[in-house]
Design a protein around this motif. Structure first.
Motif, mmCIF file in Angstrom:
data_model
loop_
_atom_site.group_PDB
_atom_site.id
_atom_site.type_symbol
_atom_site.label_atom_id
_atom_site.label_comp_id
_atom_site.label_asym_id
_atom_site.label_seq_id
_atom_site.Cartn_x
_atom_site.Cartn_y
_atom_site.Cartn_z
ATOM 1 N N GLU A 170 0.963 -1.300 -0.080
ATOM 2 C CA GLU A 170 -0.071 -0.085 0.145
ATOM 3 C C GLU A 170 0.892 1.302 0.123
ATOM 4 N N GLU A 171 2.033 1.182 0.668
ATOM 5 C CA GLU A 171 2.482 2.362 0.907
ATOM 6 C C GLU A 171 3.173 3.214 -0.386
ATOM 7 N N PRO A 172 3.536 2.396 -1.476
ATOM 8 C CA PRO A 172 3.938 3.345 -2.708
ATOM 9 C C PRO A 172 2.745 3.731 -3.399
ATOM 10 N N THR A 173 1.632 3.189 -3.230
ATOM 11 C CA THR A 173 0.457 3.707 -3.790
ATOM 12 C C THR A 173 0.000 4.988 -2.911
ATOM 13 N N GLU A 174 0.097 5.037 -1.692
ATOM 14 C CA GLU A 174 -0.478 6.185 -0.851
ATOM 15 C C GLU A 174 0.603 7.010 -1.572
ATOM 16 N N VAL A 175 2.000 6.936 -1.220
ATOM 17 C CA VAL A 175 2.714 7.980 -1.466
ATOM 18 C C VAL A 175 2.615 8.640 -2.951
ATOM 19 N N LEU A 176 2.310 7.887 -4.127
ATOM 20 C CA LEU A 176 1.994 8.148 -5.350
ATOM 21 C C LEU A 176 0.919 9.029 -5.579
ATOM 22 N N THR B 28 -4.885 -2.895 -0.425
ATOM 23 C CA THR B 28 -4.879 -1.170 -0.380
ATOM 24 C C THR B 28 -6.108 -0.715 0.285
ATOM 25 N N VAL B 29 -5.918 0.225 1.289
ATOM 26 C CA VAL B 29 -7.276 0.859 1.468
ATOM 27 C C VAL B 29 -6.838 2.216 1.455
ATOM 28 N N ARG B 30 -5.839 2.814 1.253
ATOM 29 C CA ARG B 30 -5.364 4.386 1.386
ATOM 30 C C ARG B 30 -4.752 4.498 -0.020
ATOM 31 N N PRO B 31 -5.186 5.428 -0.735
ATOM 32 C CA PRO B 31 -6.412 6.293 -0.329
ATOM 33 C C PRO B 31 -7.706 5.466 -1.066
ATOM 34 N N PRO B 32 -8.936 5.554 -0.523
ATOM 35 C CA PRO B 32 -10.071 4.894 -0.862
ATOM 36 C C PRO B 32 -10.119 4.843 -2.386
ATOM 37 N N ARG B 33 -10.050 6.005 -3.004
ATOM 38 C CA ARG B 33 -10.324 5.831 -4.438
ATOM 39 C C ARG B 33 -9.049 4.902 -5.367
ATOM 40 N N ALA B 34 -8.004 4.505 -4.696
ATOM 41 C CA ALA B 34 -7.158 3.569 -5.563
ATOM 42 C C ALA B 34 -7.805 2.368 -5.767
ATOM 43 N N ARG B 35 -8.832 1.844 -4.709
ATOM 44 C CA ARG B 35 -9.352 0.446 -4.825
ATOM 45 C C ARG B 35 -10.245 0.494 -6.177
ATOM 46 N N ILE C 20 -1.087 1.916 10.870
ATOM 47 C CA ILE C 20 0.064 1.783 11.719
ATOM 48 C C ILE C 20 1.051 0.455 11.200
ATOM 49 N N LEU C 21 0.666 -0.463 10.795
ATOM 50 C CA LEU C 21 1.722 -1.572 10.110
ATOM 51 C C LEU C 21 2.057 -1.328 8.828
ATOM 52 N N GLN C 22 1.766 -0.441 8.034
ATOM 53 C CA GLN C 22 2.107 -0.152 6.734
ATOM 54 C C GLN C 22 3.388 1.036 7.014
ATOM 55 N N PRO C 23 4.563 0.487 6.416
ATOM 56 C CA PRO C 23 5.695 1.435 6.631
ATOM 57 C C PRO C 23 5.498 2.626 5.735
ATOM 58 N N GLY C 24 4.548 3.578 5.746
ATOM 59 C CA GLY C 24 4.366 4.699 4.895
ATOM 60 C C GLY C 24 3.717 5.738 5.593
ATOM 61 N N PRO C 25 3.275 6.771 4.961
ATOM 62 C CA PRO C 25 2.625 7.903 5.308
ATOM 63 C C PRO C 25 1.561 7.582 6.467
ATOM 64 N N ALA C 26 0.676 6.705 6.168
ATOM 65 C CA ALA C 26 -0.285 6.604 7.171
ATOM 66 C C ALA C 26 0.008 6.368 8.601
ATOM 67 N N ALA C 27 1.179 5.829 8.980
ATOM 68 C CA ALA C 27 1.717 5.595 10.352
ATOM 69 C C ALA C 27 2.025 6.927 10.982
ATOM 70 N N LEU C 28 2.677 7.904 9.820
ATOM 71 C CA LEU C 28 3.128 9.359 10.579
ATOM 72 C C LEU C 28 2.298 10.133 10.871
ATOM 73 N N PHE C 29 1.016 9.952 10.159
ATOM 74 C CA PHE C 29 -0.122 10.818 10.352
ATOM 75 C C PHE C 29 -1.312 10.269 11.333
ATOM 76 N N ASP C 30 -1.933 9.333 10.737
ATOM 77 C CA ASP C 30 -3.241 8.899 11.349
ATOM 78 C C ASP C 30 -2.718 7.962 12.438
ATOM 79 N N GLY C 31 -1.715 7.079 12.094
ATOM 80 C CA GLY C 31 -1.372 5.962 13.180
ATOM 81 C C GLY C 31 -0.984 6.796 14.561
#
Length: 271
Positions: free
Chosen positions: A16-22, A38-45, A242-253
Motif C-alpha cells: 500500500e505505501e507506494p500507492t499512498e505516496v504516489l 490497499t485501503v489508502r487512498p480509498p479511490r485507489a481500490r 500503523i503496520l504499513q511503513p508509509g505515510p499513514a503511520a506518520l499521520f493517522d497512526g
C-alpha cells in the motif's frame, strides 16, 4: 504524461505505501496495478486493478500490464520479486523499518518518478507533524508504559517504527529491545508472562487482517494483574494506519496512539 518522460510510467505497487505516496504526490496516473490489501487512498481500490496480496501475486496479470517498475517491500516479497526479475521486469524492494526510513522512502520514491520537489514538501509536512505531536507529548503530566501487540497467536510485539511512534506520542514501549528486530519471528514472545512482568499501563493491539479482541487479551492467564487490564486500557489501532511503513503511520497512526496516551495521562494525573 509526456511521451518523452524518462521516468517510470507504468508502476505496479505490491504493497500500500507506494500507492499512498504516489497519490499524495499527484503521480497516481503512473500506477497500473496495486495490492489487494490497499485501503489508502480509498479511490485507489476503485481505479486500479488489484494484482497482489502480500506474500503472493498474480504474476501473469502483472506481466500483462507491461510495467516498467514494480515496487514491493521486505524479504517476504523476495519470491515475487525473483519471478518478476526473471521475466525481465525492473523491481525495487524497499526494506525500511524506522520513522526515518519512512521519510527517506517518500523522498526516494519521489525522486524515482521525477517528483522530488513534491516528495520533499510532503516529507517535510510529515516531519512537521511528528514534531508537533512530540511537542504536545512533552507537555503531558505522565508517560505510560505501553505494550503493542502485532499478532496474538503467537504473540508478536511491535516493529521498530511503531516503537518510535509510541515514543513520539508520549509513551514508553515495554519491549524496546525487540524493536530492532526486523523479522516478526524474532519478536515472538515465548511466554505471555513477560508482558505481565513489564506491567504496561496501556495495551495497543493491531492484529493485521483481523479485529483486535481486547476481551480475549484480558482473559489470558495472569494478565488480570496488568495495570492496562485493570483499568480497561486496551485499544485497537487499525492495521492499515500503523503496520504499513508509509505515510499513514506518520499521520493517522501516530495521532491515534497519541490520543489514547494523552487521555490516559490526563486521567492518571487526577488519581
Amino acid at each position: 504524461m509526456k511521451a518523452n518522460d524518462s521516468f517510470p510510467q507504468r508502476i505496479v505497487c505490491l504493497t500500500e505505501e507506494p500507492t499512498e505516496v504516489l497519490y499524495a504526490l499527484g503521480e497516481e496516473n503512473r500506477i497500473v496495478g496495486i495490492s489487494g490489501f490497499t485501503v489508502r487512498p480509498p479511490r485507489a481500490r476503485k481505479e486500479k486493478p488489484k494484482v497482489s496480496a502480500f506474500t503472493s501475486a498474480k504474476v501473469d496479470e502483472i506481466l500483462a500490464l507491461k510495467p516498467d517498475l514494480v515496487i514491493g517491500f521486505s524479504d517476504i516479497q523476495a519470491d515475487i520479486a525473483r519471478e518478476l526479475i526473471r521475466a525481465g521486469i525492473e523491481v525495487w524492494i524497499s526494506n525500511h523499518r524506522s520513522v526515518e526510513g519512512i521519510l527517506a522512502y517518500i523522498r526516494r520514491l519521489g525522486a524515482m518518478v521525477g517528483a522530488y520537489e513534491k516528495a520533499e514538501r510532503y516529507a517535510q509536512r510529515a516531519e512537521a507533524h511528528l514534531e508537533e505531536v512530540r511537542r504536545a507529548a512533552a507537555q503531558l503530566p505522565q508517560r505510560p508504559k505501553v505494550y503493542f501487540e502485532e499478532w496474538d497467536e503467537p504473540i508478536i510485539t511491535g516493529i521498530r517504527w511503531v516503537t518510535e511512534l509510541i515514543g513520539i506520542a508520549g509513551g514508553d514501549d515495554v519491549f524496546p529491545e525487540h524493536a530492532r528486530e526486523s523479522l516478526a519471528k524474532h519478536r515472538i514472545l515465548a511466554d505471555g508472562s513477560e508482558v505481565v512482568q513489564r506491567a504496561p499501563d496501556i495495551i495497543f493491539g493491531s492484529w493485521c487482517g483481523k479485529r483486535f479482541r481486547p476481551e480475549k487479551v484480558a482473559a489470558r492467564t495472569g494478565w488480570e494483574s496488568i495495570p492496562a487490564v485493570r483499568s480497561g486500557d486496551l485499544h485497537e489501532i487499525k492495521s492499515p494506519i500503523i503496520l504499513q511503513p508509509g505515510p499513514a503511520a506518520l499521520f493517522d497512526g501516530l495521532d491515534a496512539i497519541h490520543a489514547v496516551i494523552a487521555h490516559w495521562s490526563e486521567k492518571a494525573s487526577r488519581i
